[in-house]
Scaffold this motif. Structure first.
Motif, PDB file in Angstrom:
ATOM      1  N   ALA A 244      52.977  36.421  21.864  1.00  0.00           N
ATOM      2  CA  ALA A 244      53.342  35.325  20.992  1.00  0.00           C
ATOM      3  C   ALA A 244      53.014  33.793  21.636  1.00  0.00           C
ATOM      4  CB  ALA A 244      54.877  35.367  20.848  1.00  0.00           C
ATOM      5  N   VAL A 245      52.616  32.893  21.025  1.00  0.00           N
ATOM      6  CA  VAL A 245      52.474  31.595  21.449  1.00  0.00           C
ATOM      7  C   VAL A 245      53.437  30.729  20.943  1.00  0.00           C
ATOM      8  CG1 VAL A 245      49.986  32.245  21.611  1.00  0.00           C
ATOM      9  CG2 VAL A 245      50.835  31.302  19.585  1.00  0.00           C
ATOM     10  N   THR A 246      53.369  29.329  21.465  1.00  0.00           N
ATOM     11  CA  THR A 246      54.177  28.105  20.901  1.00  0.00           C
ATOM     12  C   THR A 246      53.421  27.760  19.775  1.00  0.00           C
ATOM     13  OG1 THR A 246      53.018  26.845  22.215  1.00  0.00           O
ATOM     14  CG2 THR A 246      55.175  27.579  23.211  1.00  0.00           C
ATOM     15  N   GLY A 247      54.280  27.025  18.893  1.00  0.00           N
ATOM     16  CA  GLY A 247      53.713  26.287  17.647  1.00  0.00           C
ATOM     17  C   GLY A 247      54.535  26.332  16.702  1.00  0.00           C
ATOM     18  N   ALA A 248      55.391  25.502  16.136  1.00  0.00           N
ATOM     19  CA  ALA A 248      56.083  25.771  14.916  1.00  0.00           C
ATOM     20  C   ALA A 248      55.397  25.684  13.659  1.00  0.00           C
ATOM     21  CB  ALA A 248      57.436  24.723  14.896  1.00  0.00           C
ATOM     22  N   GLY A 249      55.896  26.492  12.806  1.00  0.00           N
ATOM     23  CA  GLY A 249      55.230  26.523  11.202  1.00  0.00           C
ATOM     24  C   GLY A 249      56.418  26.777  10.372  1.00  0.00           C
ATOM     25  N   ALA A 250      56.162  26.373   9.081  1.00  0.00           N
ATOM     26  CA  ALA A 250      56.901  26.308   7.914  1.00  0.00           C
ATOM     27  C   ALA A 250      56.224  26.627   6.780  1.00  0.00           C
ATOM     28  CB  ALA A 250      57.757  25.185   7.705  1.00  0.00           C
ATOM     29  N   GLY A 251      56.729  27.187   5.771  1.00  0.00           N
ATOM     30  CA  GLY A 251      56.257  27.170   4.459  1.00  0.00           C
ATOM     31  C   GLY A 251      56.548  26.188   3.463  1.00  0.00           C
ATOM     32  N   LEU A 252      55.757  26.036   2.491  1.00  0.00           N
ATOM     33  CA  LEU A 252      56.151  25.364   1.283  1.00  0.00           C
ATOM     34  C   LEU A 252      55.846  26.294   0.045  1.00  0.00           C
ATOM     35  CD1 LEU A 252      54.688  21.827   1.743  1.00  0.00           C
ATOM     36  CD2 LEU A 252      56.934  22.523   1.704  1.00  0.00           C
ATOM     37  N   VAL A 253      56.967  26.635  -0.507  1.00  0.00           N
ATOM     38  CA  VAL A 253      57.058  27.499  -1.777  1.00  0.00           C
ATOM     39  C   VAL A 253      57.224  26.446  -2.824  1.00  0.00           C
ATOM     40  CG1 VAL A 253      58.207  29.251  -2.745  1.00  0.00           C
ATOM     41  CG2 VAL A 253      58.133  29.314  -0.339  1.00  0.00           C
ATOM     42  N   GLU A 254      56.117  26.763  -3.802  1.00  0.00           N
ATOM     43  CA  GLU A 254      56.255  25.871  -4.855  1.00  0.00           C
ATOM     44  C   GLU A 254      56.318  26.984  -6.415  1.00  0.00           C
ATOM     45  OE1 GLU A 254      54.390  22.690  -4.376  1.00  0.00           O
ATOM     46  OE2 GLU A 254      54.892  21.966  -6.374  1.00  0.00           O
ATOM     47  N   LEU A 255      57.133  26.489  -6.861  1.00  0.00           N
ATOM     48  CA  LEU A 255      57.294  27.456  -8.266  1.00  0.00           C
ATOM     49  C   LEU A 255      57.234  26.282  -9.473  1.00  0.00           C
ATOM     50  CD1 LEU A 255      60.647  29.301  -7.415  1.00  0.00           C
ATOM     51  CD2 LEU A 255      58.074  30.326  -7.233  1.00  0.00           C
ATOM     52  N   THR A 256      56.222  26.851 -10.477  1.00  0.00           N
ATOM     53  CA  THR A 256      55.882  25.861 -11.366  1.00  0.00           C
ATOM     54  C   THR A 256      55.962  26.727 -12.601  1.00  0.00           C
ATOM     55  OG1 THR A 256      53.599  26.361 -11.399  1.00  0.00           O
ATOM     56  CG2 THR A 256      54.069  24.769 -10.057  1.00  0.00           C
ATOM     57  N   PRO A 257      55.901  26.115 -13.715  1.00  0.00           N
ATOM     58  CA  PRO A 257      56.265  26.801 -15.009  1.00  0.00           C
ATOM     59  C   PRO A 257      54.995  27.741 -15.169  1.00  0.00           C
ATOM     60  CG  PRO A 257      56.625  24.452 -15.510  1.00  0.00           C
ATOM     61  CD  PRO A 257      56.122  24.640 -14.193  1.00  0.00           C
ATOM     62  N   GLY A 259      53.377  29.385 -12.582  1.00  0.00           N
ATOM     63  CA  GLY A 259      53.255  30.447 -11.442  1.00  0.00           C
ATOM     64  C   GLY A 259      53.671  29.716 -10.205  1.00  0.00           C
ATOM     65  N   HIS A 260      53.197  30.146  -9.161  1.00  0.00           N
ATOM     66  CA  HIS A 260      53.575  29.830  -7.775  1.00  0.00           C
ATOM     67  C   HIS A 260      52.418  29.471  -6.640  1.00  0.00           C
ATOM     68  CE1 HIS A 260      52.340  33.920  -6.763  1.00  0.00           C
ATOM     69  NE2 HIS A 260      52.134  33.549  -5.516  1.00  0.00           N
ATOM     70  N   SER A 261      52.611  28.852  -5.581  1.00  0.00           N
ATOM     71  CA  SER A 261      51.990  28.686  -4.503  1.00  0.00           C
ATOM     72  C   SER A 261      52.621  28.740  -3.205  1.00  0.00           C
ATOM     73  CB  SER A 261      50.897  27.494  -4.809  1.00  0.00           C
ATOM     74  OG  SER A 261      51.856  26.309  -4.539  1.00  0.00           O
ATOM     75  N   PHE A 262      52.015  29.453  -2.176  1.00  0.00           N
ATOM     76  CA  PHE A 262      52.746  29.322  -1.070  1.00  0.00           C
ATOM     77  C   PHE A 262      51.929  28.601   0.144  1.00  0.00           C
ATOM     78  CE2 PHE A 262      54.194  33.685  -2.406  1.00  0.00           C
ATOM     79  CZ  PHE A 262      55.337  33.485  -2.956  1.00  0.00           C
ATOM     80  N   HIS A 263      52.047  27.945   0.878  1.00  0.00           N
ATOM     81  CA  HIS A 263      51.435  27.122   1.620  1.00  0.00           C
ATOM     82  C   HIS A 263      51.972  26.910   3.078  1.00  0.00           C
ATOM     83  CE1 HIS A 263      48.599  24.042   3.576  1.00  0.00           C
ATOM     84  NE2 HIS A 263      49.854  23.325   3.729  1.00  0.00           N
ATOM     85  N   ALA A 264      51.307  27.278   4.123  1.00  0.00           N
ATOM     86  CA  ALA A 264      51.888  27.181   5.594  1.00  0.00           C
ATOM     87  C   ALA A 264      51.568  25.728   6.265  1.00  0.00           C
ATOM     88  CB  ALA A 264      51.255  28.134   6.530  1.00  0.00           C
ATOM     89  N   LEU A 265      52.230  25.146   6.712  1.00  0.00           N
ATOM     90  CA  LEU A 265      52.287  23.893   7.520  1.00  0.00           C
ATOM     91  C   LEU A 265      52.792  24.263   8.898  1.00  0.00           C
ATOM     92  CD1 LEU A 265      54.877  21.515   5.140  1.00  0.00           C
ATOM     93  CD2 LEU A 265      51.891  20.990   5.730  1.00  0.00           C
TER      94      LEU A 265
END
Ligand SMILES: [Fe+2]
Ligand SMILES: [Fe+2]
Length: 284
Positions: A244-257, A259-265
């Motif tokens: 394990a290493v340091t470094g915070a991440g989060a996801g952006l979950v997009e739902l559209t008419p 479909g969808h996309s997932f993105h990591a920030l």
């Protein structure tokens, strides 16, 4: 059907001191991620998918509510929380209630009934139905959904919602084959969850627990495992190595008419990638 953009955080691992049991400054990692998320436009929901308090404490939960609640209040968007294996149901309920809070912090979730102290609940956000499950098994790292929650989930999903549903739970119902440590600690009755959501209006299953990003499917439904806030698991160390290493991440979950996309920030952290722990995994 409207568009929905969800900021998906997980594994904040806060304590009263702000540091987790490995000595990582979890409070700063969360602060940094929330600060860097401020420029993402049109987020309309914040989700935190478990391992909220590293030690299961009220203080750890309260520290996360204070920070994520401020982010939600500033944007006028609701906030949804579920339990993880590090959490404890009593303190979680004391701080988050059903786990489905409005921008003002008021509880707007409808909790499961007749399931003891399990913390499953549902709310509707702008036509999108948000369902949290409680996969916590006290004393275990792995997860399981009780029969009571599965029955409740089937009843909730019996009627479709205007913009469909998302299911939020800590333990992923998917794993990478070549990294066997995942299957040992993930949702142990994933097939039960698959049967409950198959052919219903579930558009995404959102999880945490692995401290890394992973996209897969369950019964044809997209599954997103969002990165961890407190640490990132580094699989380049090899299949028998847990690093394990340091470094915070989060996801952006997009739902559209359509479909969808997932993105990591990933948060801007000059010390990201610093090793926190590394060990050879024993035989499971
Ligand atoms: Fe975690
Ligand atoms: Fe976990």
């Amino acid at each position: 059907m409207s568009r929905h953009r969800i900021a998906h955080l997980s594994d904040t691992h806060l304590t009263g001191s702000g540091f987790d049991e490995d000595g990582v400054d979890a409070a700063s990692a969360l602060d940094r991620m929330l600060h860097d998320l401020r420029l993402v436009p049109d987020v309309d929901l914040v989700v935190v998918s478990g391992d909220i308090a590293d030690d299961g404490s009220v203080a750890g939960c309260a520290g996360v509510l204070e920070r994520v609640g401020r982010f939600a209040a500033e944007r006028g968007v609701p906030q949804v929380y579920c339990t993880g294996n590090h959490d404890a149901r009593g303190p979680f309920g004391e701080v988050f209630g059903s786990g489905h809070l409005g921008a003002d912090g008021r509880d707007q979730g409808e909790p499961i009934r007749d399931a003891g102290d399990e913390r499953a609940a549902v709310s509707v956000v702008g036509g999108l139905r948000v369902i949290t499950l409680d996969s916590l098994v006290p004393g275990e790292v792995l997860g399981r959904i009780s029969e009571a929650q599965l029955a409740w989930l089937r009843s909730v999903l019996a009627e479709p919602a205007p913009d469909g549903s998302i299911v939020v739970l800590h333990h992923p119902p998917v794993a990478l084959d070549w990294f066997p440590q995942m299957a040992a600690i993930n949702l142990q009755n994933a097939a039960d969850l698959a049967r409950a959501i198959q052919g219903r209006d579930v558009r995404a299953v959102l999880c945490g627990h692995y401290h890394l990003q992973l996209s897969a499917t369950l019964a044809g439904v997209p599954v997103w495992v969002t990165p961890g806030i407190v640490t990132r698991l580094d699989l380049t160390a090899g299949p028998a190595q847990v690093r394990a290493v340091t470094g915070a991440g989060a996801g952006l979950v997009e739902l559209t008419p359509d479909g969808h996309s997932f993105h990591a920030l990933h948060a801007r952290d000059p010390r990201a990638g610093t090793e926190v722990y590394a060990f050879a995994a024993g035989p499971e």
